[in-house]
Design an enzyme around this catalytic site. Structure first.
Site, short mmCIF file in Angstrom:
data_model
loop_
_atom_site.label_atom_id
_atom_site.label_comp_id
_atom_site.label_asym_id
_atom_site.label_seq_id
_atom_site.Cartn_x
_atom_site.Cartn_y
_atom_site.Cartn_z
CG ASP A 67 -1.55 9.81 3.11
OD1 ASP A 67 -2.77 9.97 3.32
OD2 ASP A 67 -1.09 8.83 2.51
CG ASN A 136 3.79 2.30 -5.58
OD1 ASN A 136 3.04 2.09 -4.63
ND2 ASN A 136 4.29 3.48 -5.86
CG HIS A 138 1.86 3.91 -1.97
ND1 HIS A 138 1.70 4.94 -2.87
CD2 HIS A 138 0.59 3.55 -1.63
CE1 HIS A 138 0.41 5.19 -3.04
NE2 HIS A 138 -0.27 4.36 -2.31
CD GLU A 143 4.57 6.75 -3.75
OE1 GLU A 143 4.38 5.53 -3.83
OE2 GLU A 143 3.80 7.60 -4.24
P1 PGA Z 1 -6.91 3.17 -2.99
O1 PGA Z 1 -5.48 3.66 -2.54
O2 PGA Z 1 -7.62 2.75 -1.74
O3 PGA Z 1 -7.55 4.37 -3.60
O4 PGA Z 1 -6.70 2.04 -3.95
C1 PGA Z 1 -4.75 2.91 -1.63
C2 PGA Z 1 -3.40 3.52 -1.45
O5 PGA Z 1 -2.88 4.11 -2.41
O6 PGA Z 1 -2.84 3.42 -0.35
#
Ligand code: PGA
Length: 242
Positions: A67, A136, A138, A143
């Site tokens: 992404d 959450n 995702h 999302e």
């Molecule tokens: P993070 O993010 O590794 O910064 O915790 C993970 C994600 O949001 O997929």
């Protein structure tokens, strides 16, 4: 599902990097699906160390990131392009012709999502997709929602996601509100998925994702149906599994 729990982040990062290194030894032209965020930085650091001691080379592989934020120029300090350059691409023998991210600064983000999706489809299948998980549930920037999208698409970021990512921006108002993300279809099509989770703050969501109901309201729960899922967790993230 192969669930592995590590006593330290160092062990976890070495194991994650080890998986990628083994893949590149057996299949030098492997296609790697890469993630950004806090979680994979240690794995990339181990890959850089391995490259420096001549334990791995990237000559023939290709990489596709999950992404990118919409609205940040590529050279912005918080773009995922800059993250990848900093943590991996500029430190190993990966040239710009081998590495791919959606272009979040494209004039038409929907057209850019379609271009990236066509590129992914032309490759066929990602050999190993690295994933983190959001609080959450995702994966990528898919999302929680009543419905999920299979192909690469433009997404509105969840408030919780923007707050979590605000740590690297000067204020929450600077965090982009939209992103381009690989869809669930591309992620699920990967030959192997490596889900990496560390920290107690992820314990509840990773447990719910891997043991709870499979629902679009928790996109990571779909991984329960993936035929080749490896989960690497530190003891803090894995605490509800014991
Ligand atoms: P993070 O993010 O590794 O910064 O915790 C993970 C994600 O949001 O997929």
């Amino acid at each position: 599902m192969n669930r592995l729990i590590f006593q330290s982040n160092e062990e976890l990062n070495k194991a994650g990097a080890g998986l990628i290194i083994s893949l590149l030894h057996t299949k030098p032209n492997a296609v790697l699906g890469l993630a950004t965020g806090r979680t994979p930085t240690g794995i990339y650091a181990e890959l850089v160390k391995a490259y420096r001691r001549d334990a791995v080379r990237f000559d023939h592989c290709r990489t596709f990131n999950l992404d990118e934020y919409i609205g940040l120029p590529r050279e912005h300090s918080e773009s995922f392009f800059t993250y990848m350059e900093k943590h991996l691409f500029s430190q190993v023998n990966l040239s710009s012709s081998q590495t791919h991210l959606p272009d979040g600064s494209a004039a038409d983000p929907h057209a850019e999502a379609a271009r990236y999706d066509a590129l992914l489809n032309s490759v066929g299948q990602i050999d190993l997709q690295i994933l983190g998980i959001g609080h959450n549930g995702h994966i990528g920037f898919n999302e929680p929602s009543g419905a999920l999208t299979s192909a690469t698409h433009v997404v509105e970021l969840d408030e919780r996601t923007r707050q979590a990512n605000a740590r690297s921006f000067s204020s929450i108002d600077d965090v982009p509100t939209q992103a381009i993300t690989m869809g669930i279809g591309s992620i699920m099509k990967a030959k192997t998925v490596l889900l990496v989770v560390s920290g107690e703050d992820k314990a509840e969501i990773v447990h719910r994702s891997l043991t709870g109901p499979i629902t679009t309201q928790c996109p990571a729960s779909l991984l329960q149906t993936h035929p080749s899922l490896i989960v690497m967790m530190d003891t803090a993230a894995a605490k509800l599994f014991r």
